[in-house]
Design a protein around this motif. Structure first.
Motif, PDB file in Angstrom:
ATOM      1  N   ASN A  56       0.940  -1.195  -0.082  1.00 37.81           N
ATOM      2  CA  ASN A  56      -0.020  -0.089   0.005  1.00 37.81           C
ATOM      3  C   ASN A  56       0.726   1.235   0.097  1.00 37.81           C
ATOM      4  O   ASN A  56       0.637   2.170  -0.620  1.00 37.81           O
ATOM      5  CB  ASN A  56      -0.951   0.085   1.302  1.00 37.81           C
ATOM      6  CG  ASN A  56      -2.192  -0.774   0.874  1.00 37.81           C
ATOM      7  OD1 ASN A  56      -2.857  -0.663  -0.111  1.00 37.81           O
ATOM      8  ND2 ASN A  56      -2.296  -1.751   1.906  1.00 37.81           N
TER       9      ASN A  56
ATOM     10  N   ARG B 157      -2.537  -1.087  -4.608  1.00 39.57           N
ATOM     11  CA  ARG B 157      -3.630  -1.359  -3.467  1.00 39.57           C
ATOM     12  C   ARG B 157      -3.903  -2.548  -3.115  1.00 39.57           C
ATOM     13  O   ARG B 157      -4.469  -3.369  -3.890  1.00 39.57           O
ATOM     14  CB  ARG B 157      -5.126  -0.419  -3.945  1.00 39.57           C
ATOM     15  CG  ARG B 157      -4.912   1.039  -4.389  1.00 39.57           C
ATOM     16  CD  ARG B 157      -6.125   1.480  -4.672  1.00 39.57           C
ATOM     17  NE  ARG B 157      -6.911   1.665  -3.717  1.00 39.57           N
ATOM     18  CZ  ARG B 157      -8.369   1.868  -3.845  1.00 39.57           C
ATOM     19  NH1 ARG B 157      -8.838   2.174  -5.249  1.00 39.57           N
ATOM     20  NH2 ARG B 157      -9.106   1.663  -2.766  1.00 39.57           N
TER      21      ARG B 157
ATOM     22  N   ASP C  60      -7.446  -1.285   1.813  1.00 39.01           N
ATOM     23  CA  ASP C  60      -6.042  -0.513   1.470  1.00 39.01           C
ATOM     24  C   ASP C  60      -5.787   0.261   2.791  1.00 39.01           C
ATOM     25  O   ASP C  60      -4.533   0.563   3.056  1.00 39.01           O
ATOM     26  CB  ASP C  60      -5.503  -0.149   0.243  1.00 39.01           C
ATOM     27  CG  ASP C  60      -6.621   0.901   0.003  1.00 39.01           C
ATOM     28  OD1 ASP C  60      -8.124   0.885   0.492  1.00 39.01           O
ATOM     29  OD2 ASP C  60      -6.441   1.785  -0.912  1.00 39.01           O
ATOM     30  N   ARG C  61      -6.750   0.905   3.442  1.00 44.57           N
ATOM     31  CA  ARG C  61      -6.687   1.826   4.565  1.00 44.57           C
ATOM     32  C   ARG C  61      -6.852   1.510   5.757  1.00 44.57           C
ATOM     33  O   ARG C  61      -6.453   1.811   6.705  1.00 44.57           O
ATOM     34  CB  ARG C  61      -7.651   2.990   3.891  1.00 44.57           C
ATOM     35  CG  ARG C  61      -7.282   3.677   2.982  1.00 44.57           C
ATOM     36  CD  ARG C  61      -8.326   4.644   2.227  1.00 44.57           C
ATOM     37  NE  ARG C  61      -8.130   4.873   0.937  1.00 44.57           N
ATOM     38  CZ  ARG C  61      -7.549   6.114   0.679  1.00 44.57           C
ATOM     39  NH1 ARG C  61      -7.160   6.853   1.686  1.00 44.57           N
ATOM     40  NH2 ARG C  61      -6.967   6.557  -0.543  1.00 44.57           N
ATOM     41  N   GLU C  62      -7.983   0.546   6.029  1.00 51.64           N
ATOM     42  CA  GLU C  62      -8.658   0.303   7.610  1.00 51.64           C
ATOM     43  C   GLU C  62      -8.988  -0.932   7.640  1.00 51.64           C
ATOM     44  O   GLU C  62      -9.596  -1.667   6.527  1.00 51.64           O
ATOM     45  CB  GLU C  62      -9.372   1.278   7.819  1.00 51.64           C
ATOM     46  CG  GLU C  62     -10.776   1.374   6.984  1.00 51.64           C
ATOM     47  CD  GLU C  62     -11.517   2.927   7.211  1.00 51.64           C
ATOM     48  OE1 GLU C  62     -11.420   3.337   8.149  1.00 51.64           O
ATOM     49  OE2 GLU C  62     -12.259   3.006   6.314  1.00 51.64           O
TER      50      GLU C  62
END
Ligand SMILES: CC(=O)N[C@H]1[C@@H](OP(=O)(O)OP(=O)(O)OC[C@H]2O[C@@H](n3ccc(=O)[nH]c3=O)[C@H](O)[C@@H]2O)O[C@H](CO)[C@@H](O)[C@@H]1O[C@H](C)C(=O)N[C@@H](C)C(=O)N[C@H](CCC(=O)O)C(=O)O
Ligand SMILES: Nc1ncnc2c1ncn2[C@@H]1O[C@H](COP(=O)(O)OP(=O)(O)OP(=O)(O)O)[C@@H](O)[C@H]1O
Length: 500
Positions: free
Chosen positions: A133, A138, A150-152
Motif C-alpha cells: 500500500n 492497493r 488498503d486503508r482500514e
C-alpha cells in the motif's frame, strides 16, 4: 445480493437431480444462515452432519443442495422436484468451487499472496500489506487481524479465527475487487488448507515462515501438519522460503517448481540479514539482497521480526517491486496489534504485549525482550483450553530460566477446566513450587498480578491470545479487550511509583 442463474453441471462434477438450471444468490454451509435462493452445502463436522439440516435449509429458501450422502439427497429430491440436488465426492471442495463462481471468481482479478507457517503469519501479512500500500499498490488482507482494505479494518463478520470459510473468503475478495484493490494478502492456516477453504485460489506468491509443533489436536502428526502447509505451494506460481526453518525449507526448496526467493539470518539465502542490532526505536541490520548490500533501519523489534520483514520484502519483490523501492517505505511500516506491542503508559516500567501462544513463539519473544535493559523481567504465560494440551508444559519450560517472576493463566478456556489447564502448564516447571511462580485462573487476574508486581525499571511481558477481541468460554465468544483490562487496572490504582 444479486441472483444469477447457472447451468449446474458446468459448476460441479457429480450426480444431479431436479432442474439443471438454478438461480443461486449465495452459498452457505450453515442452514441457520440460509436465505431465499441460496445453495446449501452439507458438511460433516465434528459435532453435526450438515445433511441433517437439509430440511431447515429448504424451509429457509435453499434452492440447491449439495452433499455426499446419496440417501439423504434422494429422500429430499423426491419430496422437492422443483429444487436441485447434487451428489458430490467432496463437499468442502464443492463449497470452495461454488463460492468462488457465485462471487465472480474474484481471486482471478487480484494478485494473491498466501502466507503460511506456525508463527509470524499475521506479522508477515501485515508487513506485506503495509509495504504494497505504501508503494500505491492497493492491497487488502484477510487473517487473524481481521479484514483490511488498503486503508482500514472493515467490519466483516469473522466466524473462524484466521482463514475464513470459503464463502466468506470469496465475498471478501469480491468486495476487494469492487473497491478496486489490486492485491490480497491471505493468511493461510494449515487447518484451512486441509479443509480446502482456499482450494480454488491460484496464488501468485506463497510465503513460508516456519514450522514448529502446533494444532496437533487437529492434524495428529507433524508430518500431516507439514503436508497441509505444503499444499499452499502446490497452488502457487512463486514462493518465498525461510532458509532458516529446519523442518520445511529443504522440502520446499527441492519440490517447488516455480521461481523462489529464499530468506534467512543463519543460512545462506537470496535475502540475508546480518549485523542485527536493537536500538531504542527498532532494529538495524545489513541486508544482502541478491548480492547487493543495503543498511536497513526498521521500526520492528526482535530477530524474528527481521526474518518476518525479509519474508514480506521478498514477496513484494515477487509482485514486481525493486528492492530499492521496497526499502524506501520500510521506515514507516505498519505493525500488527498485540505483537511485541509496547504499551505507552505513564509508569516507570516497560509494558509489552505479545501474541506468543506457542512454545517456539514464546522462546523467540523472550530472547528479544531480554535485550531490553531491565531490573526484573515479569512474564505472564497461558495455557490454551481449546488447543493441544501437550503444548502447555512446554510454555513453562520456555520461560522458567528466563523470567524473574512468572504468572501462569488461561486463554480461550472453551470447555476445559481452568485449574487443569494451569496444572498442565505448571508440570513443565522444574521447580513448580518456587515463590516466583504464580497462578491465576483468569487472564484479567493474571494481568493485575503482573502489574502489581512491577517496580521501577522492570519489564512486564504479557503473552497469549489477548488480542483476538474475545475469549471462548464454553461455547460462547465473550468480548475481551486486553487494553481495556490494562486501562481499568490503572484507573483503579493511584499511580504512585512503587519503591524498588
Ligand atoms: C475444528 C474445526 O475445524 N471446526 C470447523 C468445523 O466445525 P464443526 O466440525 O464443529 O462443525 P459442526 O458443528 O459439526 O457442523 C457441521 C456442519 O453442520 C452445519 N450445521 C450445524 C448446525 C445447524 O443447525 N445447521 C447446520 O447447517 C454447520 O454449519 C457445519 O457446516 O466446521 C465448521 C464449518 O465448516 C467450521 O466453521 C469450524 O471452524 C471453527 C469455527 C473453528 O474455530 N475452527 C478453527 C479450529 C480453525 O479453523 N482455526 C484455523 C487456525 C487458527 C490458527 O492457526 O490460529 C483458522 O484458520 O482459523
Ligand atoms: N517468525 C517468527 N518466528 C517465531 N516466532 C514468531 C515469528 N513471528 C512472530 N512470532 C511470535 O508469534 C506470535 C504470533 O505472531 P503472529 O500473530 O504474526 O503469528 P501467526 O502465525 O499469525 O499466529 P496466529 O495464527 O495464531 O495468529 C508473535 O507475537 C511472536 O511472539
Amino acid at each position: 445480493m444479486k441472483k444469477k442463474t447457472y447451468n449446474l453441471d458446468e459448476l460441479l462434477n457429480g450426480s444431479f437431480q431436479g432442474p439443471g438450471r438454478q438461480e443461486i444468490r449465495s452459498v452457505s454451509y450453515d442452514s441457520r444462515e440460509i436465505e431465499a435462493g441460496d445453495a446449501f452445502i452439507c458438511i460433516k463436522g465434528d459435532h453435526h452432519d450438515g445433511h441433517f439440516y437439509i430440511k431447515q435449509a429448504i424451509e429457509a429458501g435453499a434452492r440447491t443442495v449439495v452433499g455426499t450422502d446419496h440417501k439423504m439427497l434422494d429422500l429430499f429430491a423426491a419430496e422437492h422436484p422443483q429444487l436441485s440436488f447434487i451428489l458430490v465426492k467432496d463437499s468442502r471442495s464443492a463449497l470452495a468451487v461454488l463460492s468462488s463462481i457465485v462471487c465472480g471468481s474474484p481471486s482471478e482479478s487480484l494478485h494473491t499472496i498466501g502466507v503460511t507457517g506456525t508463527n509470524g503469519k499475521t506479522t508477515v501479512a501485515t508487513f506485506t500489506h503495509s509495504i504494497l500500500n505504501s508503494l500505491s499498490f492497493r492491497t487488502g488482507s484477510l487473517g487473524t487481524a481481521g479484514i483490511w482494505d488498503d486503508r482500514e479494518k472493515r467490519d466483516f463478520k469473522q466466524t473462524v479465527p484466521t482463514t475464513p470459510e470459503a464463502p466468506d473468503i470469496h465475498k471478501v475478495l469480491e468486495y476487494f475487487c469492487e473497491k478496486k484493490m489490486q492485491a490480497a494478502v491471505i493468511e493461510s492456516t494449515s487447518i484451512a488448507l486441509e479443509q480446502k477453504r482456499l482450494e480454488t485460489i491460484h496464488f501468485n506468491v506463497a510465503i513460508h515462515t516456519n514450522l514448529t509443533p502446533e494444532h496437533l489436536e487437529f492434524h495428529q502428526t507433524m508430518d500431516a501438519y507439514k503436508k497441509a502447509k505444503m499444499k499452499l505451494f502446490k497452488q502457487a506460481d512463486q514462493a518465498v522460503i525461510n532458509a532458516d526453518d529446519p523442518l520445511m525449507a529443504d522440502d520446499l526448496i527441492h519440490t517447488f517448481k516455480g521461481p523462489a526467493i529464499t530468506y534467512g539470518i543463519r543460512q545462506p539465502a537470496d535475502l540475508q540479514a546480518s549485523h542485527i542490532h536493537t536500538t531504542r526505536t527498532g532494529t538495524t541490520f545489513e541486508l544482502d539482497a541478491f548480492g547487493t548490500k543495503y543498511m536497513v533501519q526498521a521500526p520492528v523489534f526482535g530477530e524474528y521480526n527481521v526474518s518476518n520483514l525479509l519474508a514480506a520484502m521478498a514477496a513484494c519483490h515477487q509482485v514486481g517491486f525493486s528492492m530499492a523501492s521496497i526499502l524506501s517505505v520500510i521506515s514507516h511500516i505498519r505493525k500488527p496489534e498485540g505483537r511485541f506491542q509496547m504499551v505507552d503508559k505513564d509508569v516507570p516500567y516497560q509494558l509489552i504485549l505479545d501474541y506468543a501462544h506457542t512454545p517456539d513463539a514464546l522462546a523467540h519473544v523472550l530472547e528479544s525482550v531480554k535485550q531490553i535493559p531491565h531490573r526484573k523481567l515479569i512474564v505472564m504465560i497461558t495455557g490454551i483450553g481449546l488447543r493441544d494440551p501437550k503444548k502447555r508444559p512446554l510454555m513453562a519450560k520456555a520461560v522458567e530460566s528466563v523470567a524473574d517472576e512468572v504468572i501462569v493463566s488461561v486463554d480461550q478456556p472453551g470447555h476445559a477446566d481452568r485449574q487443569e489447564v494451569v496444572n498442565d502448564v505448571c508440570r513443565g516447571f522444574k521447580q513448580p513450587s518456587s515463590p516466583h511462580i504464580h497462578t491465576r485462573l483468569h487472564r484479567e487476574e493474571g494481568i493485575h498480578l503482573a502489574l502489581d508486581l512491577a517496580r521501577t525499571g522492570d519489564v512486564v511481558l504479557l503473552t497469549g491470545i489477548g488480542f483476538g477481541g474475545y475469549q471462548i468460554i464454553g461455547d460462547e465468544k465473550v468480548p475481551y479487550s486486553e487494553l481495556q483490562v490494562i486501562d481499568s487496572y490503572y484507573e483503579n490504582q493511584s499511580l504512585v511509583i512503587k519503591p524498588v
